[in-house]
Enzyme design. Structure first.
Site, short mmCIF file in Angstrom:
data_model
loop_
_atom_site.label_atom_id
_atom_site.label_comp_id
_atom_site.label_asym_id
_atom_site.label_seq_id
_atom_site.Cartn_x
_atom_site.Cartn_y
_atom_site.Cartn_z
N ARG A 100 92.66 11.59 22.33
CA ARG A 100 92.34 12.66 23.28
C ARG A 100 90.94 12.50 23.83
O ARG A 100 90.69 12.74 25.00
CB ARG A 100 92.48 14.04 22.59
CG ARG A 100 93.89 14.42 22.20
CD ARG A 100 94.83 14.38 23.41
NE ARG A 100 96.23 14.57 23.03
CZ ARG A 100 97.03 13.60 22.65
NH1 ARG A 100 96.59 12.38 22.51
NH2 ARG A 100 98.30 13.85 22.38
N GLN A 119 83.69 26.87 26.47
CA GLN A 119 84.68 26.61 25.42
C GLN A 119 85.02 25.11 25.37
O GLN A 119 85.70 24.66 24.47
CB GLN A 119 85.96 27.39 25.72
CG GLN A 119 85.77 28.89 25.80
CD GLN A 119 86.95 29.54 26.50
OE1 GLN A 119 88.09 29.36 26.10
NE2 GLN A 119 86.69 30.30 27.55
N HIS A 140 82.66 25.71 20.96
CA HIS A 140 83.72 25.07 20.15
C HIS A 140 83.32 23.66 19.70
O HIS A 140 84.16 22.91 19.22
CB HIS A 140 85.04 25.04 20.92
CG HIS A 140 85.62 26.39 21.12
ND1 HIS A 140 86.39 26.73 22.22
CD2 HIS A 140 85.55 27.52 20.37
CE1 HIS A 140 86.74 28.01 22.13
NE2 HIS A 140 86.25 28.50 21.02
N ASP A 185 84.05 18.72 26.04
CA ASP A 185 83.89 17.43 26.71
C ASP A 185 82.43 17.04 26.95
O ASP A 185 82.14 15.90 27.33
CB ASP A 185 84.66 17.40 28.04
CG ASP A 185 84.35 18.59 28.93
OD1 ASP A 185 83.16 18.99 29.03
OD2 ASP A 185 85.29 19.13 29.55
#
Length: 239
Positions: free
Chosen positions: A59, A83, A101, A86
């Site tokens: 991912r 949130q 997160h 990346d």
């Protein structure tokens, strides 16, 4: 005005990263044997670290070289809680955003939740894809397929069966929410705890909110403005 921006995966869509709950999203696609909700857990990391790390590697590695888009650049000097894991807000130059997160370009020592640990860079480029599982276990210092507390390493990411701690700057995030004159939610489905927390604070402190999304979630709040548009359209309108 002290506007707090709270962003979700819709903001990174223009960078070519799938939204989490869309057709091709991270949480829609699981592994061969497990659903995403089963994969993205501390329990899976502890009990099947090889499969857990391979899933996360696929991912992350696919999108790790993607760059920030116009929205990230526009938000680069803003009061921001994201949130997204990346790291694109950091790449765009925001020095003080809260990645509530975690970030998939970082990892921490595997610790009891709440312990004081420091994130460090994850050297994904050291992974040998021809021997993926063994390579990942070595990178995260996991021997005999069993993560060892305060010895092995774990991706710096909040998993479904974990809770917000100071590692994720939760107290600072709550303080920013309380101090805001306005909250703007961009590209989020309101399906995670942090957005519910923000909404509750907005209601308690009578803070007006805006929801920016092509298909906005309707929320219970006495002062809410819906902007049925993408984050990119919103910032272009703002100039």
């Amino acid at each position: 005005m002290n506007t707090l921006y709270i962003t979700g995966s819709g903001v990174s869509a223009a960078s070519g990263i799938p939204t989490f709950r869309g057709k091709d999203g991270f949480w829609t696609i699981g592994s061969k044997n497990y659903t995403p909700m089963e994969m993205a857990t501390r329990a899976m990391y502890e009990n099947n670290p090889s499969e857990f790390l391979a899933w996360y590697y696929h991912r992350f590695a696919t999108y790790r070289n993607h760059g920030p888009n116009e929205v990230h650049h526009w938000l680069s000097d803003k009061n921001l809680i994201t949130q997204n894991i990346d790291g694109l807000d950091g790449k765009a130059g925001n020095k003080d955003y809260i990645a509530i997160h975690g970030r998939l370009d970082q990892m921490t020592v595997f610790h009891h939740q709440g312990d004081n640990v420091t994130p460090q860079a994850t050297l994904w480029n050291n992974v040998d894809e021809s021997n993926l599982h063994r390579s990942l276990l070595a990178l995260f210092n996991i021997e005999n397929h069993q993560p060892k507390l305060n010895h092995s390493l774990k991706p710096f990411v909040l998993l479904f069966d974990e809770y917000y701690t100071e590692l994720y700057r939760i107290t600072e995030a709550q303080s920013r929410m309380i101090a805001a004159d306005k909250m703007v939610f961009m590209g989020t489905s309101f399906s995670v705890n942090i957005t519910q927390m923000a909404l509750e604070i907005a209601r308690s402190y009578s803070i007006p909110i805006e929801i920016v999304d092509p298909d906005p979630a309707h929320v219970l709040h006495s002062n809410v403005s819906y902007k049925k548009m993408t984050a990119l359209e919103y910032i272009q309108q703002k100039g």
